[in-house]
Design a protein around this motif. Structure first.
Motif, PDB file in Angstrom:
ATOM      1  N   VAL A   1      59.837  43.515  47.539  1.00  0.00           N
ATOM      2  CA  VAL A   1      59.676  42.513  48.601  1.00  0.00           C
ATOM      3  C   VAL A   1      58.462  41.723  48.759  1.00  0.00           C
ATOM      4  O   VAL A   1      57.753  41.285  49.651  1.00  0.00           O
ATOM      5  N   ASP A   2      57.795  41.541  47.501  1.00  0.00           N
ATOM      6  CA  ASP A   2      56.414  41.059  47.206  1.00  0.00           C
ATOM      7  C   ASP A   2      56.446  39.647  47.859  1.00  0.00           C
ATOM      8  O   ASP A   2      55.454  39.026  48.186  1.00  0.00           O
ATOM      9  N   ASP A   3      57.562  38.847  47.903  1.00  0.00           N
ATOM     10  CA  ASP A   3      57.400  37.328  48.523  1.00  0.00           C
ATOM     11  C   ASP A   3      57.144  37.591  50.083  1.00  0.00           C
ATOM     12  O   ASP A   3      56.967  36.350  50.692  1.00  0.00           O
ATOM     13  N   SER A   4      57.273  38.755  50.632  1.00  0.00           N
ATOM     14  CA  SER A   4      57.055  39.000  52.023  1.00  0.00           C
ATOM     15  C   SER A   4      55.462  39.076  52.389  1.00  0.00           C
ATOM     16  O   SER A   4      55.135  38.907  53.266  1.00  0.00           O
ATOM     17  N   GLN A   5      54.903  39.388  51.240  1.00  0.00           N
ATOM     18  CA  GLN A   5      53.522  39.905  51.581  1.00  0.00           C
ATOM     19  C   GLN A   5      52.638  38.911  52.591  1.00  0.00           C
ATOM     20  O   GLN A   5      51.853  39.624  53.271  1.00  0.00           O
ATOM     21  N   ASP A   6      52.782  37.847  52.021  1.00  0.00           N
ATOM     22  CA  ASP A   6      51.787  36.678  52.926  1.00  0.00           C
ATOM     23  C   ASP A   6      52.541  36.056  53.841  1.00  0.00           C
ATOM     24  O   ASP A   6      51.998  35.107  54.294  1.00  0.00           O
ATOM     25  N   ARG A   7      53.618  36.431  54.348  1.00  0.00           N
ATOM     26  CA  ARG A   7      54.455  35.605  55.175  1.00  0.00           C
ATOM     27  C   ARG A   7      54.103  36.455  56.586  1.00  0.00           C
ATOM     28  O   ARG A   7      53.875  37.531  56.724  1.00  0.00           O
ATOM     29  N   PRO A   8      54.392  35.620  57.885  1.00  0.00           N
ATOM     30  CA  PRO A   8      54.240  36.165  59.007  1.00  0.00           C
ATOM     31  C   PRO A   8      55.191  37.387  59.469  1.00  0.00           C
ATOM     32  O   PRO A   8      56.399  37.282  58.810  1.00  0.00           O
ATOM     33  N   GLU A   9      54.934  38.318  60.019  1.00  0.00           N
ATOM     34  CA  GLU A   9      55.880  39.623  60.288  1.00  0.00           C
ATOM     35  C   GLU A   9      57.001  39.223  60.797  1.00  0.00           C
ATOM     36  O   GLU A   9      58.142  39.450  60.511  1.00  0.00           O
ATOM     37  N   GLN A  10      57.139  38.208  61.920  1.00  0.00           N
ATOM     38  CA  GLN A  10      58.518  37.855  62.500  1.00  0.00           C
ATOM     39  C   GLN A  10      59.163  37.074  61.616  1.00  0.00           C
ATOM     40  O   GLN A  10      60.390  37.409  61.580  1.00  0.00           O
ATOM     41  N   GLU A  11      58.501  36.393  60.887  1.00  0.00           N
ATOM     42  CA  GLU A  11      59.425  35.539  59.950  1.00  0.00           C
ATOM     43  C   GLU A  11      60.116  36.609  58.971  1.00  0.00           C
ATOM     44  O   GLU A  11      61.208  36.058  58.612  1.00  0.00           O
ATOM     45  N   VAL A  12      59.463  37.463  58.400  1.00  0.00           N
ATOM     46  CA  VAL A  12      59.960  38.381  57.417  1.00  0.00           C
ATOM     47  C   VAL A  12      60.992  39.145  57.919  1.00  0.00           C
ATOM     48  O   VAL A  12      62.253  39.307  57.635  1.00  0.00           O
ATOM     49  N   ALA A  13      60.943  39.661  59.544  1.00  0.00           N
ATOM     50  CA  ALA A  13      61.904  40.331  60.211  1.00  0.00           C
ATOM     51  C   ALA A  13      63.345  39.328  60.458  1.00  0.00           C
ATOM     52  O   ALA A  13      64.320  39.755  60.312  1.00  0.00           O
ATOM     53  N   ASP A  14      63.086  38.243  60.797  1.00  0.00           N
ATOM     54  CA  ASP A  14      64.133  37.247  60.976  1.00  0.00           C
ATOM     55  C   ASP A  14      64.769  36.857  59.881  1.00  0.00           C
ATOM     56  O   ASP A  14      65.944  36.816  59.717  1.00  0.00           O
ATOM     57  N   ARG A  15      63.975  37.003  58.510  1.00  0.00           N
ATOM     58  CA  ARG A  15      64.822  36.766  57.351  1.00  0.00           C
ATOM     59  C   ARG A  15      65.614  38.000  56.996  1.00  0.00           C
ATOM     60  O   ARG A  15      66.798  37.684  56.456  1.00  0.00           O
ATOM     61  N   ILE A  16      65.054  39.249  57.104  1.00  0.00           N
ATOM     62  CA  ILE A  16      66.013  40.346  57.089  1.00  0.00           C
ATOM     63  C   ILE A  16      67.258  40.532  57.876  1.00  0.00           C
ATOM     64  O   ILE A  16      68.381  40.842  57.475  1.00  0.00           O
ATOM     65  N   LEU A  17      67.117  39.765  58.969  1.00  0.00           N
ATOM     66  CA  LEU A  17      68.079  39.649  59.981  1.00  0.00           C
ATOM     67  C   LEU A  17      69.243  38.976  59.485  1.00  0.00           C
ATOM     68  O   LEU A  17      70.498  39.114  59.651  1.00  0.00           O
ATOM     69  N   SER A  18      68.694  37.659  59.175  1.00  0.00           N
ATOM     70  CA  SER A  18      69.689  36.704  58.320  1.00  0.00           C
ATOM     71  C   SER A  18      70.298  37.388  57.345  1.00  0.00           C
ATOM     72  O   SER A  18      71.802  37.132  57.234  1.00  0.00           O
ATOM     73  N   GLU A  19      69.816  37.983  56.446  1.00  0.00           N
ATOM     74  CA  GLU A  19      70.499  38.587  55.016  1.00  0.00           C
ATOM     75  C   GLU A  19      71.250  39.643  55.343  1.00  0.00           C
ATOM     76  O   GLU A  19      72.281  39.668  54.494  1.00  0.00           O
ATOM     77  N   HIS A  20      71.378  40.099  56.458  1.00  0.00           N
ATOM     78  CA  HIS A  20      72.186  41.257  56.619  1.00  0.00           C
ATOM     79  C   HIS A  20      73.280  41.221  58.141  1.00  0.00           C
ATOM     80  O   HIS A  20      73.690  41.845  58.653  1.00  0.00           O
ATOM     81  N   ARG A  21      73.369  39.754  58.308  1.00  0.00           N
ATOM     82  CA  ARG A  21      74.170  39.455  59.402  1.00  0.00           C
ATOM     83  C   ARG A  21      75.568  39.925  59.280  1.00  0.00           C
ATOM     84  O   ARG A  21      76.166  40.423  60.401  1.00  0.00           O
ATOM     85  N   GLY A  22      75.995  40.001  58.023  1.00  0.00           N
ATOM     86  CA  GLY A  22      77.267  40.504  58.012  1.00  0.00           C
ATOM     87  C   GLY A  22      77.517  42.127  58.353  1.00  0.00           C
ATOM     88  O   GLY A  22      78.581  42.265  59.192  1.00  0.00           O
ATOM     89  N   TRP A  23      76.700  42.949  58.402  1.00  0.00           N
ATOM     90  CA  TRP A  23      76.646  44.175  58.805  1.00  0.00           C
ATOM     91  C   TRP A  23      76.576  44.023  60.450  1.00  0.00           C
ATOM     92  O   TRP A  23      77.444  44.748  61.088  1.00  0.00           O
TER      93      TRP A  23
END
Length: 517
Positions: free
Chosen positions: A38-60
């Motif tokens: 998850v190193d590409d998340s290291q310097d991103r804003p926390e909420q942006e990271v959380a929203d991306r995880i949400l998007s990637e797991h929308r099927g669940w």
């Protein structure tokens, strides 16, 4: 749908954790995932990271599951030092306990992961009663198999991967190339590469024997040892015929107790660790998991919960037979019929120089790199090539191929490497490899003595078409897949010198045996 993030305290570290929920307020079955990648998340804003995880797991979430996703210690937005495996049990169990305290949790926990992200679940065994099922892909729970094959350290699997993982944030610059594994003695490796002693890695180098008690300790992966043998929950295990853990995952499957296996399934695709035809020599029609089974992970958990039919037959192995164009489902029992061919007549001798090791294309089923078209036969002075007779009809090979070599050497110990390929019109398609040393068969070997060595190759299923044949390459090295043998007797990692060997194959007493389905 929405996501919430927090940091969970874990000793001297804080672990970034995201909970993705279908709606609120409500309770949901919950998927737990943990990852160091998850190193590409290291310097991103926390909420942006959380929203991306949400998007990637929308099927669940669309199916009514909550997803809890955590960055492993020392990776991404989590603090602390990443030392592979060492902290994963405490961190994983703490995350499971945190989920149990959340108002969205309905009492059903499911573990999902691939490769190292499955390892982080293995180490939390024995599994708690509220863990109702798991999807554990392309990962062996036996740490020995991650590091060694018959006493040979796997540079091409664990070697470079460990270097990159170790203290990824706090020690980003390392004095490393693949040739660093030529260092003598190898016990100087961590001081040379990291500038400090990595005690867990140093210990691994001292214990090349599978039966050593070290492999039951924490540093040796004892927490995950036999993690699935009596899991008592429905497991979906996934590997590929060119995964880095093919043989170990088949061992896991075969070691399940009858009850666990009856409600579980093993899925075997025709590709490498990635599960796709990318960078593999042949794309097989319908061979990718998504092509053949769609959203099989979600369907598997929906089946466990009684919401869908099983995507595969439980208690069975579903596998792709290469060069047949079809998936099969059965118990993968070994066939009764065998085909054995000798390597020839007389003797063949070659020089093995550990300061100039041979190399081969593709890691096959024991190292990264999957499959590849092989170099031409007799490509070096220290690689001997032999061929089977051509097949007179289409022949189905299924199970473990075996080989026997009668050998001798002018050194007190040395090794032999065997690689099998399928000779096709478009090229020689790598099948399997194995490596072993004389001392495993004759502890007090006397130079010049003949010794019979047995080689066993990971499970496979493929068709040899009429007119095709098997190619057998024999050498005493396979860099950068395995550490080189020094041709000295004793523990490799503490040896300070290497010597040249003259190694001989007695051909009429050497053979390959294929299981014919």
């Amino acid at each position: 749908m929405h996501s919430e993030y927090t940091w969970l305290a874990a000793g001297d570290a804080e672990l970034f954790t995201v909970a993705c929920l279908p709606s609120a307020p409500a309770v949901f079955p919950t998927i737990v995932m943990r990852s160091p990648y998850v190193d590409d998340s290291q310097d991103r804003p926390e909420q942006e990271v959380a929203d991306r995880i949400l998007s990637e797991h929308r099927g669940w979430l669309n199916k009514g599951y909550a997803v809890v996703y955590q960055h492993c210690r020392g990776r991404g937005k989590s603090s602390g030092d990443c030392v592979p495996y060492i902290y994963e049990r405490e961190d994983g169990l703490a995350l499971q306990d945190w989920v149990r305290r959340q108002p969205f949790y309905n009492g059903e926990l499911y573990l999902v992961g691939s490769s190292y992200t499955a390892s982080v679940h293995f180490v939390t065994a024995p599994f708690a009663p509220d863990i109702r099922g798991a999807v554990l892909q392309v990962q062996d729970c036996e740490r020995y198999n991650c590091n060694y094959r018959n006493g040979f350290y796997k540079i091409g699997l664990h070697g470079g991967w460990y270097v990159d993982m170790y203290k990824h944030k706090s020690l980003p610059a390392k004095n490393y190339t693949t040739e660093s594994y030529h260092l003598l003695p190898l016990t100087d490796f961590s001081q040379t590469v990291f500038g400090e002693s990595a005690s867990d890695f140093d210990e691994i180098l001292l214990h090349p024997d599978r039966e050593d008690a070290f492999w039951s300790t924490r540093q040796g992966g004892g927490e995950a040892h036999d993690a699935v043998r009596q899991a008592h929950l429905p497991l979906l295990l996934v590997t590929g015929f060119y995964d880095i853990y093919t043989g170990g995952i088949f061992d896991m499957w075969n070691g399940l107790d009858e009850e666990t296996r009856s409600q579980s399934a093993l899925l075997v695709h025709p590709y490498d660790h990635s599960g796709t035809p990318d960078d593999q020599p042949v794309p097989f029609a319908g061979g990718s998991l998504k092509e053949a089974f769609g959203d099989y992970i979600i369907r598997w958990l929906e089946f466990i919960r009684g919401q869908d039919t099983a995507p595969f037959q439980t208690g069975q192995v579903t596998y792709y037979r290469l060069f047949s164009g079809r998936w099969y489902t059965d118990g993968f029992e070994p066939p009764e019929k065998q085909w054995t061919f000798p390597l020839g007549c007389g003797e063949r001798t070659y020089v093995y120089n550990p300061y100039a090791p041979a190399s081969f294309q593709g890691g096959l089923s024991a190292n990264f790199g999957g499959n590849a078209w092989q170099d031409p036969p007799h490509s070096r002075y220290d690689i001997l090539t032999f061929f089977s007779p051509e097949c007179t009809e289409d022949t189905w090979i299924k199970g473990k191929i075996k080989a026997k070599l009668c050998v001798k050497s002018d050194c007190e110990d040395t090794c032999f490497y065997v690689r099998l390929s399928l000779v096709r019109e478009e090229g020689d398609y790598g099948l399997r490899d194995d490596i072993n040393q004389i001392s495993c068969f004759c502890r007090e070997y006397v130079p010049g003595q003949e010794v019979e060595m047995d080689f066993s190759f990971d499970e496979h299923a493929f068709v040899i078409h009429k007119g095709e044949k098997i190619r057998v390459d024999i050498s005493s090295s396979a860099f950068p897949h395995y550490v080189r043998h020094t041709n000295n007797r004793g523990l490799y990692s503490i040896q300070k010198t290497a010597r040249v060997a003259r190694n001989t194959i007695v051909l009429e007493r050497s053979s390959v045996t294929l299981p014919v389905g």
